[in-house]
Enzyme design. Structure first.
Site, PDB file in Angstrom:
ATOM      1  CG  PHE A 503      -2.008   0.991   1.217  1.00 37.43           C
ATOM      2  CD1 PHE A 503      -3.080   0.864   0.354  1.00 37.43           C
ATOM      3  CD2 PHE A 503      -1.972   2.093   2.063  1.00 37.43           C
ATOM      4  CE1 PHE A 503      -4.097   1.806   0.330  1.00 37.43           C
ATOM      5  CE2 PHE A 503      -2.979   3.042   2.041  1.00 37.43           C
ATOM      6  CZ  PHE A 503      -4.044   2.897   1.174  1.00 37.43           C
ATOM      7  CG  ASN A 505       0.412   3.362   4.500  1.00 39.46           C
ATOM      8  OD1 ASN A 505       0.626   2.245   4.022  1.00 39.46           O
ATOM      9  ND2 ASN A 505      -0.535   3.575   5.397  1.00 39.46           N
ATOM     10  CE  LYS A 506       1.510  -1.627   5.074  1.00 40.48           C
ATOM     11  NZ  LYS A 506       0.213  -1.020   4.760  1.00 40.48           N
ATOM     12  CG  ASN A 507       9.478   0.954   4.977  1.00 38.32           C
ATOM     13  OD1 ASN A 507       8.944   2.005   5.321  1.00 38.32           O
ATOM     14  ND2 ASN A 507      10.204   0.231   5.815  1.00 38.32           N
ATOM     15  CB  ILE A 508       8.692  -0.910  -1.502  1.00 39.27           C
ATOM     16  CG1 ILE A 508       8.024  -2.275  -1.357  1.00 39.27           C
ATOM     17  CG2 ILE A 508      10.102  -0.940  -0.954  1.00 39.27           C
ATOM     18  CD1 ILE A 508       8.626  -3.341  -2.254  1.00 39.27           C
TER      19      ILE A 508
END
Length: 689
Positions: A503, A505-508
């Site tokens: 998603f 807002n994740k790190n990737i």
């Protein structure tokens, strides 16, 4: 059409110069690697222009110049690592960029058949002379002032030394290589929008916006002359494009309008309408009392400054005021030109559904996590559902999960007609523990889904030991912990199954997307069938399956994003440490507790804990200040659907409920810059008052 090269074109002066040249129809090529320049909205808007090209390159490496094609009419060498903090903390980098970068561009330029080189020096080149001569130092200062380094053992002079050596290098190349198409300029107190945040004017503006009172001014009686960026760009172009400036050093700035630092503050007070009490303090060591260039040579070529100090300060204030009052999101997607190009290539190929790019993404993901198999799906929820189906969860089964988690952890269990058994979480880590799991194991327990909450790894060894003793499969919900490690092992290869989410807002991110990792060959085979309509080969369906496939478009983005993962985690780690340092002595703010077994936190989110009685008030006031927060995920047991279906109530799991009631996720994302300082100040002022 004239062609122009600008090194450091993402910096303050470089971007304004590039923008002016592009608007006048020049073909502009920018070299920068964002060591000092910023890849912000202004820069990205500029490089969208058809006559502007960008090369992400390091000028300390000569091969960067091999990327350039054709000849250039004008070469502006502006790249440098400036800023007093960098002089002290990164003197080696200051010197490498300043000296090696200049030598490389001289080597390259000396092979060009045409064009002119303009080198950006600085008034720092004679700062040592100013300190040595003291009251005998001439002001306004002419270009022929001797240059010196006051103390070679003091790294503060790394920047000034790099400029002196670069000026010497240019004249040396002129003699040995017959270089006769160059000018050297020395900038003096250039200001304006996007000048950064380490300088006196933007710092004053930020403190005004924050209504700092009393207003402390260090060295208020010191004087400077200031030149607005539009005038500086005009002067720079005039020096470049005027034949008589060849082989000359020319100061760029203003010799009129010398003003005290305290009066700069007063002008900004007038513009803002904020009038605090002023407190004058001694200037920091190393500051000079006066700085004013002699601009006679500049005026001789027809330059005349047009922007008054009042107008320039107003324009600068308006720009920074808007920036300081922009919404600071709790998370922000870090995505760039590489992802756009990769997506375009997939679209252009005509194959956009699941294909070779998905396979490549899976292979790269498996390498990073250390897992034998990586299986791409369309989102993290689908990943959970596929994993539960693969381990055989069915009606009547129970699956133990933490109550503090995103709702999909519980929903996926219900998709299989099983029952989620909610467990308490550790109030310090917000993670489920082996002890809480053990309490809830029954003969109907068929799976455990622990969650790496906020990117903090669970205590895998203790939880896997409980699962082993009871022969229960573990599906680690690692949606938030990509890039983290547990006792030196990468998250993704520790539990029998891990799931991840991509998603935004994740790190990737892949926009939407997910991944499952496992070392079990049979599970991997089964999960691939389930996500692809239950097929073992085309149109041959052997199990109940779903359409949970990832597309090659998503995978193309993911491949590029994986290349950034290490950098993203490292940068988030720095931001988290800055928060920890700022909040560690605050009595009313608890910073994240990170157990020793967590060798790397992913820092998906940074969560502080406050008194639950003031939590909602703090969040609302931060919202009014344009600082976005999250209250993490409300515990599953307080969700209306789960209360109605399973009879939970708010105090069913009181430890988790009250831990959540005190929790606030605050902004944490790449390129926060000075916005983090605002977040820190506002939170401390609100909570510690």
């Amino acid at each position: 059409m004239k062609r122009v090269l600008i090194t450091g074109g993402a910096g303050f002066i470089g971007l304004h110069l590039a923008k002016h040249l592009a608007e006048d129809g020049y073909v502009v090529v920018i070299i920068d690697n964002f060591e000092r320049g910023r890849e912000d909205a202004d820069f990205n808007e500029l490089i969208k222009k058809n006559n502007v090209d960008f090369i992400n390159g390091d000028i300390t490496k000569y091969e960067t110049f091999d990327l350039l094609e054709g000849e250039f009419d004008y070469v502006y060498h502006l790249a440098a690592i400036n800023g007093t903090e960098n002089f002290y903390n990164l003197p080696d980098k200051v010197l490498r960029v300043g000296i090696l970068g200049t030598l490389n561009i001289l080597e390259w330029f000396s092979k060009q058949k045409k064009g002119k080189l303009l080198f950006s020096s600085s008034s720092e080149a004679y700062a040592g002379t100013m300190r040595l001569l003291k009251e005998k130092f001439p002001i306004p200062t002419p270009e022929n002032i001797p240059l010196t380094v006051e103390d070679s053992s003091n790294v503060r002079w790394s920047y000034g030394a790099s400029k002196i050596l670069s000026e010497v290098a240019i004249y040396s190349y002129a003699k040995s290589r017959g270089l006769d198409r160059f000018s050297i300029i020395r900038y003096h107190n250039i200001y304006g929008p996007r000048m950064g945040y380490e300088h006196v004017i933007p710092q004053f503006i930020e403190r005004i916006v924050n209504e700092e009172n009393p207003f402390k001014i260090y060295g208020g009686e010191e004087t400077r002359t200031f030149c607005y960026i539009d005038d500086a760009v005009k002067a720079t172009r005039m020096v470049m494009e005027t034949e008589s400036t060849n082989k000359r050093i020319i100061h760029i700035g203003r010799s009129d309008g010398e003003i005290k630092i305290i009066d700069i503050a007063k002008e900004l007070f007038k513009i803002s309408g904020f009038y605090p009490t002023i407190e004058i303090l001694e200037a920091p060591e190393g500051c000079v009392k006066r700085r004013c260039p002699d601009t006679t040579k500049l005026k001789e070529i027809g330059f005349e400054a047009k922007v008054s100090l009042e107008d320039g300060l107003r324009k600068t204030f308006d720009w920074y005021n808007k920036k300081f009052n922009e919404l600071i999101p709790v998370a922000n997607t870090y995505i760039g030109e590489e992802e756009a190009k990769a997506t375009y290539e997939v679209v252009k190929s005509g194959w956009i559904r699941m294909g070779k790019k998905v396979q490549e993404f899976e292979q790269e993901f498996a390498k990073i996590t250390g897992a034998k198999h990586a299986i791409a799906v369309n989102n993290g929820t689908s990943a959970l559902h596929v994993a539960l189906a693969a381990v055989g969860i069915k009606e009547g089964d129970e699956v133990i999960i933490p109550t503090i988690t995103f709702i999909s952890t519980a929903n996926a269990v219900i998709y299989q007609n099983a029952k989620p058994i909610l467990a308490e979480c550790d109030p310090k880590t917000y993670n489920i523990t082996a002890e809480e799991i053990e309490k809830r194991i029954t003969p109907r327990t068929k799976a455990i889904i622990p969650v790496d909450m906020n990117g903090m790894p669970i205590d895998y060894d203790s939880i896997l030991e409980v699962a082993r003793r009871h022969s229960i499969p573990v599906i680690a919900d690692s949606a938030e912990s990509l890039g983290a490690s547990y006792n030196g092992r990468n998250i993704g290869s520790i539990a029998p199954i891990h799931i991840f989410s991509f998603f935004p807002n994740k790190n990737i991110t892949t926009g939407e997307g997910g991944m499952i990792t496992t070392n079990d060959d049979e599970l991997a085979k089964k999960m691939r069938q389930i996500l692809n309509q239950g097929q073992d080969y085309r149109y041959h369906h052997i199990v109940l399956g779903y359409n949970y496939r990832m597309t090659d478009i998503q995978a193309a983005i993911g491949i590029e994003q994986l290349k950034r993962l290490k950098m993203v985690v490292e940068e988030k780690e720095k931001l988290a440490k800055k928060y920890n340092s700022a909040f560690k002595d605050c009595k009313k703010i608890k910073i994240p507790h990170v157990p020793e077994y967590v060798t790397q936190h992913s820092w998906y989110m940074y969560a502080i804990s406050v008194d639950e009685k003031i939590r909602d008030e703090v969040v609302e006031k931060l919202k009014q200040m344009n600082i976005e927060t999250r209250l993490s995920f409300p515990p599953v047991h307080i969700q209306p659907y789960y209360q109605q279906r399973f009879g939970y109530y708010d105090e069913s799991l009181p430890v988790s409920f009250h831990a959540w009631k005190a929790l606030i996720n605050i902004p944490l994302w790449i390129n926060m810059g000075n916005k983090q300082e605002k977040v820190i100040k506002k939170i401390i002022n609100l909570i510690e008052r």
